[in-house]
Design a protein around this motif. Structure first.
Motif, PDB file in Angstrom:
ATOM      1  N   SER A  63     -35.701  21.292 -36.948  1.00  0.00           N
ATOM      2  CA  SER A  63     -36.432  22.102 -37.922  1.00  0.00           C
ATOM      3  C   SER A  63     -37.617  22.780 -37.240  1.00  0.00           C
ATOM      4  O   SER A  63     -38.023  22.387 -36.135  1.00  0.00           O
ATOM      5  N   GLN A  65     -40.648  22.421 -38.115  1.00  0.00           N
ATOM      6  CA  GLN A  65     -41.687  21.394 -38.006  1.00  0.00           C
ATOM      7  C   GLN A  65     -41.451  20.516 -36.780  1.00  0.00           C
ATOM      8  O   GLN A  65     -42.389  20.196 -36.051  1.00  0.00           O
ATOM      9  N   ALA A  66     -40.184  20.143 -36.546  1.00  0.00           N
ATOM     10  CA  ALA A  66     -39.869  19.315 -35.373  1.00  0.00           C
ATOM     11  C   ALA A  66     -40.146  20.087 -34.091  1.00  0.00           C
ATOM     12  O   ALA A  66     -40.633  19.524 -33.093  1.00  0.00           O
ATOM     13  N   GLN A  69     -43.810  20.046 -33.525  1.00  0.00           N
ATOM     14  CA  GLN A  69     -44.292  18.749 -33.090  1.00  0.00           C
ATOM     15  C   GLN A  69     -44.090  18.552 -31.592  1.00  0.00           C
ATOM     16  O   GLN A  69     -44.957  17.997 -30.901  1.00  0.00           O
ATOM     17  N   GLU A  84     -52.863  19.683 -35.963  1.00  0.00           N
ATOM     18  CA  GLU A  84     -52.111  19.448 -37.195  1.00  0.00           C
ATOM     19  C   GLU A  84     -50.845  20.296 -37.201  1.00  0.00           C
ATOM     20  O   GLU A  84     -50.917  21.513 -37.010  1.00  0.00           O
ATOM     21  N   VAL A  85     -49.719  19.629 -37.424  1.00  0.00           N
ATOM     22  CA  VAL A  85     -48.448  20.340 -37.547  1.00  0.00           C
ATOM     23  C   VAL A  85     -48.120  20.485 -39.025  1.00  0.00           C
ATOM     24  O   VAL A  85     -48.025  19.494 -39.762  1.00  0.00           O
ATOM     25  N   ILE A  86     -47.949  21.718 -39.462  1.00  0.00           N
ATOM     26  CA  ILE A  86     -47.651  22.005 -40.858  1.00  0.00           C
ATOM     27  C   ILE A  86     -46.129  22.031 -41.049  1.00  0.00           C
ATOM     28  O   ILE A  86     -45.373  22.385 -40.133  1.00  0.00           O
ATOM     29  N   LYS A  87     -45.694  21.672 -42.237  1.00  0.00           N
ATOM     30  CA  LYS A  87     -44.262  21.565 -42.515  1.00  0.00           C
ATOM     31  C   LYS A  87     -43.507  22.849 -42.186  1.00  0.00           C
ATOM     32  O   LYS A  87     -42.368  22.822 -41.725  1.00  0.00           O
ATOM     33  N   SER A  88     -44.134  24.002 -42.415  1.00  0.00           N
ATOM     34  CA  SER A  88     -43.476  25.287 -42.163  1.00  0.00           C
ATOM     35  C   SER A  88     -43.319  25.585 -40.671  1.00  0.00           C
ATOM     36  O   SER A  88     -42.591  26.496 -40.291  1.00  0.00           O
ATOM     37  N   GLY A  89     -44.018  24.800 -39.828  1.00  0.00           N
ATOM     38  CA  GLY A  89     -43.904  25.000 -38.395  1.00  0.00           C
ATOM     39  C   GLY A  89     -45.155  25.544 -37.737  1.00  0.00           C
ATOM     40  O   GLY A  89     -45.213  25.705 -36.516  1.00  0.00           O
TER      41      GLY A  89
END
Length: 579
Positions: A63, A65-66, A69, A84-89
């Motif tokens: 994803s 996000q991955a 990360q 900070e890693v946000i869900k959207s990437g």
């Protein structure tokens, strides 16, 4: 100190992290400042693009996000305090206080240094009034914008040629010379003192429009001038010199530096340039005139009239040739109103067709909107005449002086002498006019209002002058020598408002780079106003004099003032230390 901009440092850190995370690929880091400090200081949005490009590849992240990360795990932790890693990437990062403090201390000791950029030879064509006519409001924007661009590019280390392409050649000079000979037949032995050249021009124009015999003589005089007649050249030079002295008064008031290379300068080169263009097959005969037709426009450049005379098109083609091949410019900037946009498109296209403009040479038309009155129409006097630039500046200074006098009569008395009051009014008035012009995107029209530009609140030069004077007074009132303090004290950031202010200071180089690349001085205005706003928050939130962190915070004040002064310089504004 390192002259690498803070934005470049962050971008490099992300590029290195991406390279470690995905060594078999070659991805660029897309990094921008965060819109709000609560989200982070900088944001990288490369993960989404990398995820799309790796989709389907064995072992690729599952994803955006991955993907983000993996990049975040490879970042240099010495630079960042929080990642900070946000869900959207998206990846948001907070710079560490230690890293930010170290960069600030470098700036404090070395001064405000420009970021490293490849150096270029730049020609900037700006102001360009017409000889024998007064400078008016129409010349304001070109002069002010052009000067600011010169200062930005010079600060970045470019070799800048400041060219004033004055209108000093053409049919109007036949009219003026004929009138000069008529009014002052002994002008060669007794050069006249023409106090009002504008009135002289109007009188000559009236004769030209109403008297056919005079008009015939005027045409003969311009032919003689262009043929090199000695007496006519003397008369022409006399008229140019009178105009030049009047222009210089305005330029001195605005602290504008220019090298005059008017239309007449290029005249001897025109025949050679036209031959070059003809040999390349770019010139066509059209009813006796010599023209350059290009596919981008339905009309041509007329490089020679049917009567053999030259035109503005002839001069502009010759000027761009001269700037490339004689002045060796690799960046040419024309600061001329947006109404001339199509003309410059055609000139640039013809120069490209001739092989003069290549991938190694950049050309820009820096267009700008018009100055409007408060009625929303072009700024004019009550009688409908064009506003003289000297009158516009005089009124701004006079209004600034009245504003200062009212403060002297109130509780904010500084005890200024009449001379000090006049000098301060001049700085405030001229600065207010400049800033009001520069703070808007140059492509838009702007409304000229003395009341707005001299407002003590909001985004005005007067507000920024007060902010600078206030910042400068903090150390003075504390009774400390900040210059001596620099040698023994380091800035140590602690409070969030200190960090916000520090980061704004460090972004000065990035802002200047962006403003210069886009040729948009309003970016510097936005920066200066934002810096003053950040200082207000710092001053509100952080106890300075008498606190445990007094020396560090006094140096932060000093660095803010230093940065604001540099921004002022790029805008052409003189800083005041008390007001």
């Amino acid at each position: 100190m390192s002259r690498t901009s803070i934005g470049s440092v962050v971008a490099t850190a992300f590029s290195n992290a991406i390279g470690k995370a995905f060594p078999s690929q070659n991805y660029a880091a897309a990094v921008t400042p965060c819109s709000s400090a609560r989200f982070g200081h900088y944001q990288c949005n490369s993960a989404m693009q990398i995820f799309r490009q790796l989709k389907g590849v064995e072992g690729a992240p599952a994803s955006p996000q991955a993907t983000a990360q993996v990049i975040a795990d490879n970042l240099d932790t010495a630079i960042f305090e929080k990642v900070e890693v946000i869900k959207s990437g998206f990846i948001n990062v907070f710079l560490s206080k230690k890293f930010t403090s170290a960069r600030l201390n470098d700036v404090l000791k070395s001064g405000i240094q420009p970021p490293e950029v490849p150096k270029r030879k730049v020609v900037i064509d700006f102001s360009s009034p017409n000889i024998a006519k007064e400078m008016h409001v129409g010349h304001l924007r070109s002069t002010i914008i052009g000067e600011s661009l010169c200062r930005m590019l010079e600060f970045l280390g470019h070799d800048v040629l400041r060219i004033n392409h004055v209108g000093d050649w053409g049919t109007q000079f036949g009219m003026l010379i004929a009138y000069l000979k008529e009014e002052f037949p002994d002008f060669l032995e007794n050069p006249p003192k023409i106090a009002d050249l504008q009135a002289f021009y109007r009188a000559a124009k009236t004769r030209f429009d109403k008297d056919e015999e005079f008009k015939g003589r005027a045409h003969g005089e311009v032919v003689a001038l262009q043929s090199g007649d000695k007496n006519n050249l003397t008369a022409w030079k006399m008229i140019c010199d009178i105009s030049r002295m009047e222009f210089e008064k305005i330029y001195n008031r605005l602290d504008v530096k220019l090298d005059e290379m008017g239309e007449s300068f290029y005249n001897p080169h025109i025949p050679n340039v036209l031959k070059i263009l003809e040999d390349q097959g770019l010139v066509q005969d059209d009813q006796g005139a010599k023209c350059i037709f290009r596919p981008i426009k339905s009309y041509p450049l007329i490089v020679r009239k049917s009567d053999g005379g030259y035109t503005y098109d002839s001069t502009d083609m010759t000027a761009i040739w001269y700037r490339i091949f004689q002045q060796k410019a690799d960046w040419i900037i024309y600061v001329v109103d947006s109404g001339q946009g199509e003309h410059f498109e055609l000139v640039f296209d013809a120069a490209k067709a001739a092989g003069w403009i290549t991938d190694k040479i950049r050309v820009d038309h820096v267009g700008f909107g018009v100055v409007l009155g408060e009625d929303g129409k072009r700024l004019k006097t009550r009688s409908g005449d064009v506003v003289r630039l000297v009158d516009l500046l005089d009124e701004a200074v006079e209004r600034a002086k009245k504003q200062l006098e009212s403060r002297e009569e109130g509780d904010s008395k500084l005890g200024l002498s009449e001379q000090e009051l006049s000098e301060m009014a001049s700085i405030i008035g001229h600065g207010a006019v400049r800033y009001a012009d520069l703070k808007s995107n140059r492509l838009t029209d702007y409304m000229f209002s003395y009341d707005r530009m001299l407002d003590l609140k909001g985004n005005t030069a007067v507000y920024l002058e007060y902010a600078h004077a206030r910042i400068s007074s903090v150390a003075r009132k504390a009774g400390v020598d900040t210059e001596a303090m620099k040698a023994v004290t380091l800035i140590d950031l602690e409070h969030d408002s200190e960090v916000d202010l520090a980061l704004d200071i460090l972004r000065f180089g990035d802002t200047t780079l962006e403003a210069a690349e886009l040729l948009m001085p309003h970016k510097i205005c936005e920066y200066a106003y934002g810096l003053a706003t950040k200082f207000s928050a710092f001053y509100r939130d952080c106890h300075i004099v008498g606190s445990e962190k007094q020396d560090s915070r006094l140096l932060l004040c000093e660095l803010t003032a230093m940065t604001l002064r540099k921004a002022f310089y790029l805008l052409g504004i003189t800083p005041l230390y008390r007001i």
